[in-house]
Enzyme design. Structure first.
Site, PDB file in Angstrom:
ATOM      1  N   PRO A   1       9.006   0.362 -47.586  1.00  0.00           N
ATOM      2  CA  PRO A   1       8.874  -0.423 -46.360  1.00  0.00           C
ATOM      3  C   PRO A   1       7.567  -0.162 -45.603  1.00  0.00           C
ATOM      4  O   PRO A   1       7.102   0.976 -45.510  1.00  0.00           O
ATOM      5  CB  PRO A   1      10.077   0.014 -45.522  1.00  0.00           C
ATOM      6  CG  PRO A   1      10.547   1.276 -46.124  1.00  0.00           C
ATOM      7  CD  PRO A   1      10.203   1.214 -47.576  1.00  0.00           C
ATOM      8  N   ASN A   2       7.039  -1.239 -45.097  1.00  0.00           N
ATOM      9  CA  ASN A   2       5.856  -1.281 -44.221  1.00  0.00           C
ATOM     10  C   ASN A   2       4.540  -1.046 -44.943  1.00  0.00           C
ATOM     11  O   ASN A   2       3.479  -1.194 -44.339  1.00  0.00           O
ATOM     12  CB  ASN A   2       5.995  -0.292 -43.041  1.00  0.00           C
ATOM     13  CG  ASN A   2       7.138  -0.660 -42.137  1.00  0.00           C
ATOM     14  OD1 ASN A   2       7.254  -1.814 -41.726  1.00  0.00           O
ATOM     15  ND2 ASN A   2       8.012   0.279 -41.844  1.00  0.00           N
TER      16      ASN A   2
ATOM     17  N   ARG B   1      -2.801  -2.327 -39.932  1.00  0.00           N
ATOM     18  CA  ARG B   1      -2.496  -1.508 -38.757  1.00  0.00           C
ATOM     19  C   ARG B   1      -2.753  -0.036 -39.113  1.00  0.00           C
ATOM     20  O   ARG B   1      -2.668   0.352 -40.262  1.00  0.00           O
ATOM     21  CB  ARG B   1      -1.015  -1.632 -38.371  1.00  0.00           C
ATOM     22  CG  ARG B   1      -0.571  -3.028 -38.018  1.00  0.00           C
ATOM     23  CD  ARG B   1      -0.365  -3.159 -36.509  1.00  0.00           C
ATOM     24  NE  ARG B   1       0.427  -4.335 -36.171  1.00  0.00           N
ATOM     25  CZ  ARG B   1       0.017  -5.590 -36.277  1.00  0.00           C
ATOM     26  NH1 ARG B   1      -1.168  -5.850 -36.752  1.00  0.00           N
ATOM     27  NH2 ARG B   1       0.794  -6.599 -35.920  1.00  0.00           N
TER      28      ARG B   1
ATOM     29  N   TYR C   1      -3.634   5.690 -42.321  1.00  0.00           N
ATOM     30  CA  TYR C   1      -3.364   5.288 -43.704  1.00  0.00           C
ATOM     31  C   TYR C   1      -4.582   4.686 -44.413  1.00  0.00           C
ATOM     32  O   TYR C   1      -4.473   4.285 -45.569  1.00  0.00           O
ATOM     33  CB  TYR C   1      -2.209   4.282 -43.738  1.00  0.00           C
ATOM     34  CG  TYR C   1      -0.891   4.847 -43.257  1.00  0.00           C
ATOM     35  CD1 TYR C   1      -0.285   5.900 -43.939  1.00  0.00           C
ATOM     36  CD2 TYR C   1      -0.259   4.342 -42.124  1.00  0.00           C
ATOM     37  CE1 TYR C   1       0.916   6.436 -43.505  1.00  0.00           C
ATOM     38  CE2 TYR C   1       0.951   4.856 -41.685  1.00  0.00           C
ATOM     39  CZ  TYR C   1       1.528   5.905 -42.382  1.00  0.00           C
ATOM     40  OH  TYR C   1       2.722   6.428 -41.955  1.00  0.00           O
TER      41      TYR C   1
ATOM     42  N   ASN D   1       5.965   5.304 -53.972  1.00  0.00           N
ATOM     43  CA  ASN D   1       5.796   5.663 -52.571  1.00  0.00           C
ATOM     44  C   ASN D   1       6.913   4.931 -51.840  1.00  0.00           C
ATOM     45  O   ASN D   1       6.796   3.735 -51.556  1.00  0.00           O
ATOM     46  CB  ASN D   1       4.425   5.237 -52.046  1.00  0.00           C
ATOM     47  CG  ASN D   1       4.238   5.643 -50.589  1.00  0.00           C
ATOM     48  OD1 ASN D   1       5.175   6.084 -49.926  1.00  0.00           O
ATOM     49  ND2 ASN D   1       3.019   5.469 -50.082  1.00  0.00           N
TER      50      ASN D   1
ATOM     51  N   ALA E   1       9.187   5.389 -45.634  1.00  0.00           N
ATOM     52  CA  ALA E   1      10.161   6.124 -44.813  1.00  0.00           C
ATOM     53  C   ALA E   1      11.479   6.367 -45.546  1.00  0.00           C
ATOM     54  O   ALA E   1      12.201   7.324 -45.224  1.00  0.00           O
ATOM     55  CB  ALA E   1      10.405   5.357 -43.512  1.00  0.00           C
TER      56      ALA E   1
ATOM     57  N   GLU F   1       5.844  10.922 -57.404  1.00  0.00           N
ATOM     58  CA  GLU F   1       5.940  10.488 -56.003  1.00  0.00           C
ATOM     59  C   GLU F   1       4.549  10.542 -55.371  1.00  0.00           C
ATOM     60  O   GLU F   1       3.817  11.516 -55.578  1.00  0.00           O
ATOM     61  CB  GLU F   1       6.895  11.419 -55.249  1.00  0.00           C
ATOM     62  CG  GLU F   1       7.035  11.091 -53.776  1.00  0.00           C
ATOM     63  CD  GLU F   1       7.987  12.048 -53.057  1.00  0.00           C
ATOM     64  OE1 GLU F   1       8.341  13.108 -53.635  1.00  0.00           O
ATOM     65  OE2 GLU F   1       8.363  11.729 -51.911  1.00  0.00           O
TER      66      GLU F   1
ATOM     67  N   HIS G   1       2.395   9.925 -51.619  1.00  0.00           N
ATOM     68  CA  HIS G   1       2.278   9.581 -50.199  1.00  0.00           C
ATOM     69  C   HIS G   1       0.802   9.535 -49.842  1.00  0.00           C
ATOM     70  O   HIS G   1       0.040  10.437 -50.238  1.00  0.00           O
ATOM     71  CB  HIS G   1       2.997  10.594 -49.301  1.00  0.00           C
ATOM     72  CG  HIS G   1       4.467  10.584 -49.512  1.00  0.00           C
ATOM     73  ND1 HIS G   1       5.267   9.574 -49.027  1.00  0.00           N
ATOM     74  CD2 HIS G   1       5.267  11.418 -50.204  1.00  0.00           C
ATOM     75  CE1 HIS G   1       6.508   9.805 -49.404  1.00  0.00           C
ATOM     76  NE2 HIS G   1       6.538  10.907 -50.124  1.00  0.00           N
TER      77      HIS G   1
ATOM     78  N   ARG H   1       2.615  16.273 -40.686  1.00  0.00           N
ATOM     79  CA  ARG H   1       3.126  15.292 -39.734  1.00  0.00           C
ATOM     80  C   ARG H   1       4.464  15.782 -39.140  1.00  0.00           C
ATOM     81  O   ARG H   1       4.772  16.960 -39.197  1.00  0.00           O
ATOM     82  CB  ARG H   1       3.232  13.935 -40.429  1.00  0.00           C
ATOM     83  CG  ARG H   1       1.858  13.475 -40.972  1.00  0.00           C
ATOM     84  CD  ARG H   1       1.915  12.094 -41.566  1.00  0.00           C
ATOM     85  NE  ARG H   1       2.278  11.105 -40.551  1.00  0.00           N
ATOM     86  CZ  ARG H   1       2.623   9.852 -40.848  1.00  0.00           C
ATOM     87  NH1 ARG H   1       2.634   9.437 -42.100  1.00  0.00           N
ATOM     88  NH2 ARG H   1       2.940   9.009 -39.874  1.00  0.00           N
TER      89      ARG H   1
HETATM   90  O1  CA2 Z   1       2.035   8.621 -46.277  1.00  0.00           O
HETATM   91  C1  CA2 Z   1       2.754   7.805 -46.844  1.00  0.00           C
HETATM   92  O2  CA2 Z   1       2.410   7.180 -47.860  1.00  0.00           O
HETATM   93  C2  CA2 Z   1       4.142   7.484 -46.269  1.00  0.00           C
HETATM   94  O3  CA2 Z   1       5.023   7.252 -47.353  1.00  0.00           O
HETATM   95  C3  CA2 Z   1       3.959   6.244 -45.434  1.00  0.00           C
HETATM   96  C4  CA2 Z   1       5.239   5.841 -44.701  1.00  0.00           C
HETATM   97  C5  CA2 Z   1       5.810   7.019 -43.923  1.00  0.00           C
HETATM   98  O4  CA2 Z   1       7.047   6.659 -43.350  1.00  0.00           O
HETATM   99  C6  CA2 Z   1       6.004   8.234 -44.797  1.00  0.00           C
HETATM  100  O5  CA2 Z   1       6.476   9.292 -44.008  1.00  0.00           O
HETATM  101  C7  CA2 Z   1       4.699   8.639 -45.445  1.00  0.00           C
HETATM  102  C8  CA2 Z   1       4.960   4.708 -43.722  1.00  0.00           C
HETATM  103  C9  CA2 Z   1       4.353   3.513 -44.338  1.00  0.00           C
HETATM  104  C10 CA2 Z   1       3.961   2.621 -43.213  1.00  0.00           C
HETATM  105  O6  CA2 Z   1       2.739   2.038 -43.535  1.00  0.00           O
HETATM  106  C11 CA2 Z   1       2.058   1.506 -42.508  1.00  0.00           C
HETATM  107  C12 CA2 Z   1       0.845   0.975 -42.822  1.00  0.00           C
HETATM  108  C13 CA2 Z   1       0.057   0.439 -41.845  1.00  0.00           C
HETATM  109  C14 CA2 Z   1       0.504   0.427 -40.546  1.00  0.00           C
HETATM  110  C15 CA2 Z   1       1.731   0.951 -40.235  1.00  0.00           C
HETATM  111  C16 CA2 Z   1       2.511   1.493 -41.215  1.00  0.00           C
END
Ligand code: CA2
Length: 154
Positions: free
Chosen positions: A17-18, A25, A30, A81, A84, A105, A107, A114
């Site tokens: 997700p996301n 964003r 990221y 990946n 969340a 895996e 990230h 974090r």
């Molecule tokens: O660091 C990573 O790759 C994560 O898997 C990214 C997830 C986060 O919940 C994990 O703890 C670590 C979040 C992905 C959200 O991606 C976004 C990208 C741009 C703007 C907002 C969120």
């Protein structure tokens, strides 16, 4: 569809997700690369490694579980990946265990620098290895590692 034994080994790259918002964003956290940029870089690296990639993203836990369940049919390894869901989903962990494929895996961020709720990943319990904190390059490192895991001579 059944795997073609003469084809290059195919790695399923799953994004949770996301991650479709990458580059749109929070670039400070990221990076500036979009998921499309990462897919293109993965395809290029996979070709150099003699692999093929099947690159996907979903915001839905059930869809991710379905893809993992189907992965044995036509894929030789999984890079994931789970976003969340890494920190919450026993369903994704169970599906990865059932897949009986090599799992890596990834990230983008260093989850250990974090919030504490990001320090545990259910996915890690099913993974052969974990790469985090190297930005989008982590996907390419994972492909390099997967090539080693799939190499019968290594
Ligand atoms: O660091 C990573 O790759 C994560 O898997 C990214 C997830 C986060 O919940 C994990 O703890 C670590 C979040 C992905 C959200 O991606 C976004 C990208 C741009 C703007 C907002 C969120």
């Amino acid at each position: 569809m059944a795997a073609n034994p003469s084809a290059e080994p195919t790695v399923l790259i799953i994004n949770g997700p996301n991650l479709n918002m990458l580059g749109v964003r929070e670039p400070s956290l990221y990076g500036a690369e979009t998921l499309g940029d990462i897919e293109a870089a993965c395809s290029e690296r996979a070709e150099a490694l003699g692999l093929a990639v099947d690159f996907r993203q979903s915001n839905t836990e059930g869809e991710l579980v379905g893809w993992i369940q189907e992965a044995r049919d036509g894929h030789e390894g999984i890079i994931i990946n789970a976003g969340a869901y890494s920190h919450t989903s026993v369903a994704i962990l169970d599906a990865l265990r059932m897949a009986e494929l090599p799992v890596i895996e990834v990230h983008i961020s260093n989850i250990y620098k974090r919030e504490s709720y990001r320090h545990h990943s259910y996915v890690s319990e099913a993974a052969d290895g974990v790469i985090c904190g190297f930005g989008a390059a982590g996907y390419l490192l994972a492909l390099d590692a997967m090539a080693g895991l799939l190499d019968p001579n290594s």
